[in-house]
Design an enzyme around this catalytic site. Sequence first.
Site, PDB file in Angstrom:
ATOM      1  N   ASP A  31     -15.387  -4.594 -38.802  1.00 26.19           N
ATOM      2  CA  ASP A  31     -16.253  -4.272 -37.876  1.00 26.19           C
ATOM      3  C   ASP A  31     -16.580  -6.060 -37.311  1.00 26.19           C
ATOM      4  OD1 ASP A  31     -18.219  -3.387 -35.989  1.00 26.19           O
ATOM      5  OD2 ASP A  31     -19.736  -3.290 -37.509  1.00 26.19           O
ATOM      6  N   ASN A  79     -17.371   6.244 -31.766  1.00 27.88           N
ATOM      7  CA  ASN A  79     -16.764   5.234 -30.655  1.00 27.88           C
ATOM      8  C   ASN A  79     -16.264   5.676 -29.264  1.00 27.88           C
ATOM      9  OD1 ASN A  79     -15.181   3.171 -33.131  1.00 27.88           O
ATOM     10  ND2 ASN A  79     -17.345   2.859 -32.422  1.00 27.88           N
TER      11      ASN A  79
END
Length: 251
Positions: A31, A79
């Site tokens: 991330d 996502n």
Amino acid sequence: MQQITGSPDAGTLARMIDKKRLPVHIAIIMDGNGRWAKLRGLPREAGYEAGVETLHKIVESCVKFDIKILTVYAFSTENWNRPRDVVGFLLQLLEDTFSREVQQLHEAGVRVKILGRRAGLPASTREHIEKAEALTAENRRLLLNIGFNYGGRSEIVDACRELAGKCVRGELAPEDIDESLLAAHLTTGGCPDPDLLIRTGGDFRISNFLLWQIAYAELHITPTYWPDFSEEDLLRAIVDYQNRDRRFGKV
Ligand code: IPE
Ligand code: IPE
Ligand code: MG
């Protein structure tokens, strides 16, 4: 036990590692790519391109330090809720990266596997995945699992559906379902659970990654954004892991 004091370099960290107690399986939530780009005044996409470079280097480091399984989170089932152009870019990036790098991974002895719901991916992406998996299927130096259209919950749902189907067809009795059978029906089936879960980008959450498999993983969260994550950071995470007392519920 060796405590990390100051900021030792990669060489010092490598010497601190006990080669007999290496984590077999490391999982990483990669991330912070968007924030890395923003900090540099670059478009988010530049962060993903830099992130691919980092993954390349970390795969090499895992091979070098004899880690057997690396599972990375590249694209979650959530996502898809990002802007269309970002999603399109990430799908294209997977295809381009596979076209460019799979041969090299193969030569390094890396087996590539994609975790996640295949059916939700475009046909061309599925073709790239299947080709890479077939080419590298016999490699044993490192297993590289890539979570793409992956969600821990949907994975458990899919396993339940499969088990329920077997019960309905009379191939399985409900009372024969146990933890190991359920685990075998996950997309990681047959793979030992992660010993160490690293999250870059500083957030203290799991974001639907490997929910079942991380029951006893040691967590290492670093504020470093994924594109900046280095071999040194990986070694630091391994030293941190080796300093943990893994009790597994015992005293
Ligand atoms: C993680 O990076 C990778 C994907 C979700 C594709 P992000 O894109 O979430 O980066 P940040 O968290 O916005 O910095
Ligand atoms: C987790 O990152 C998913 C990947 C790294 C692929 P996210 O950026 O999607 O997670 P949240 O939204 O911060 O929980
Ligand atoms: Mg993020």
